[in-house]
Design a protein around this motif. Structure first.
Motif, mmCIF file in Angstrom:
data_model
loop_
_atom_site.group_PDB
_atom_site.id
_atom_site.type_symbol
_atom_site.label_atom_id
_atom_site.label_comp_id
_atom_site.label_asym_id
_atom_site.label_seq_id
_atom_site.Cartn_x
_atom_site.Cartn_y
_atom_site.Cartn_z
ATOM 1 N N PRO A 68 0.815 -1.215 0.000
ATOM 2 C CA PRO A 68 0.000 0.000 0.000
ATOM 3 C C PRO A 68 0.848 1.264 0.000
ATOM 4 N N ARG A 69 0.348 2.302 -0.652
ATOM 5 C CA ARG A 69 1.010 3.597 -0.643
ATOM 6 C C ARG A 69 0.487 4.401 0.534
ATOM 7 N N ALA A 70 1.303 5.247 1.089
ATOM 8 C CA ALA A 70 0.891 6.066 2.226
ATOM 9 C C ALA A 70 0.457 7.447 1.762
ATOM 10 N N LEU A 71 -0.600 7.954 2.338
ATOM 11 C CA LEU A 71 -1.076 9.305 2.051
ATOM 12 C C LEU A 71 -0.403 10.331 2.944
ATOM 13 N N GLY A 72 0.439 9.908 3.812
ATOM 14 C CA GLY A 72 1.067 10.762 4.806
ATOM 15 C C GLY A 72 1.165 9.968 6.096
ATOM 16 N N ALA A 73 1.644 8.757 5.972
ATOM 17 C CA ALA A 73 1.649 7.819 7.088
ATOM 18 C C ALA A 73 2.688 8.191 8.126
ATOM 19 N N SER A 74 2.400 7.802 9.349
ATOM 20 C CA SER A 74 3.378 7.891 10.410
ATOM 21 C C SER A 74 4.387 6.765 10.205
ATOM 22 N N ALA A 75 5.410 6.740 11.028
ATOM 23 C CA ALA A 75 6.448 5.717 10.883
ATOM 24 C C ALA A 75 5.874 4.310 10.963
ATOM 25 N N ASP A 76 4.830 4.119 11.775
ATOM 26 C CA ASP A 76 4.237 2.785 11.887
ATOM 27 C C ASP A 76 3.158 2.526 10.846
ATOM 28 N N GLY A 77 2.855 3.533 10.006
ATOM 29 C CA GLY A 77 1.912 3.341 8.913
ATOM 30 C C GLY A 77 0.455 3.402 9.292
ATOM 31 N N GLU A 78 0.131 3.826 10.513
ATOM 32 C CA GLU A 78 -1.253 3.777 10.958
ATOM 33 C C GLU A 78 -2.140 4.878 10.377
ATOM 34 N N ILE A 79 -2.056 6.095 10.861
ATOM 35 C CA ILE A 79 -2.950 7.154 10.399
ATOM 36 C C ILE A 79 -2.441 7.718 9.084
ATOM 37 N N MET A 80 -3.271 7.697 8.073
ATOM 38 C CA MET A 80 -2.875 8.176 6.759
ATOM 39 C C MET A 80 -3.289 9.631 6.549
ATOM 40 N N ALA A 81 -4.465 9.991 6.985
ATOM 41 C CA ALA A 81 -4.957 11.363 6.876
ATOM 42 C C ALA A 81 -5.945 11.572 8.014
ATOM 43 N N ALA A 82 -5.734 12.618 8.784
ATOM 44 C CA ALA A 82 -6.579 12.850 9.951
ATOM 45 C C ALA A 82 -7.561 13.987 9.690
ATOM 46 N N HIS A 83 -8.789 13.775 10.102
ATOM 47 C CA HIS A 83 -9.846 14.780 10.078
ATOM 48 C C HIS A 83 -10.041 15.435 8.711
ATOM 49 N N ILE A 84 -10.305 14.621 7.722
ATOM 50 C CA ILE A 84 -10.654 15.159 6.412
ATOM 51 C C ILE A 84 -12.174 15.179 6.296
ATOM 52 N N LYS A 85 -12.704 16.202 5.641
ATOM 53 C CA LYS A 85 -14.148 16.279 5.408
ATOM 54 C C LYS A 85 -14.471 15.330 4.264
ATOM 55 N N LEU A 86 -15.394 14.424 4.505
ATOM 56 C CA LEU A 86 -15.714 13.387 3.531
ATOM 57 C C LEU A 86 -17.218 13.291 3.383
ATOM 58 N N GLU A 87 -17.697 13.443 2.159
ATOM 59 C CA GLU A 87 -19.118 13.279 1.874
ATOM 60 C C GLU A 87 -19.363 11.840 1.459
ATOM 61 N N ILE A 88 -20.272 11.181 2.151
ATOM 62 C CA ILE A 88 -20.632 9.793 1.823
ATOM 63 C C ILE A 88 -21.654 9.853 0.695
#
Length: 71
Positions: A2-22
Motif C-alpha cells: 500500500p502507498r501512504a497518504l502521509g503515514a506515520s512511521a508505523d503506517g497507521e494514520i494516513m490522513a486525519a480529520h478530512i471532510k468526507l461526503e458519503i
C-alpha cells in the motif's frame, strides 16, 4: 504494498480529520466517500452524510476509515 497518504512511521494514520461526503452504500452496508479520487469505505456511515474521517489504511486503489465525527 500500500502507498501512504502521509503515514506515520508505523503506517497507521494516513490522513486525519478530512471532510468526507458519503455518496454511496457498499455491498456490505458501509458508506463510501471519495478522497483524491479513491473510494474510502466507512463502516456505519450512511449515504448523504458528511463526516470528519481519519483514513487508517491506504490499500492503493481504495482506503479504509475508522473513527469519525458528523459535520
Amino acid at each position: 504494498m500500500p502507498r501512504a497518504l502521509g503515514a506515520s512511521a508505523d503506517g497507521e494514520i494516513m490522513a486525519a480529520h478530512i471532510k468526507l461526503e458519503i455518496t454511496k452504500t457498499g455491498i456490505n452496508g458501509e458508506g463510501i466517500g471519495y478522497y483524491h479520487d479513491r473510494p474510502v469505505f466507512v463502516p456505519g456511515a450512511f449515504s448523504e452524510e458528511t463526516i470528519l474521517a481519519d483514513i487508517t489504511a491506504d490499500k492503493g486503489t481504495y482506503c479504509q476509515e475508522i473513527g469519525r465525527a458528523h459535520v
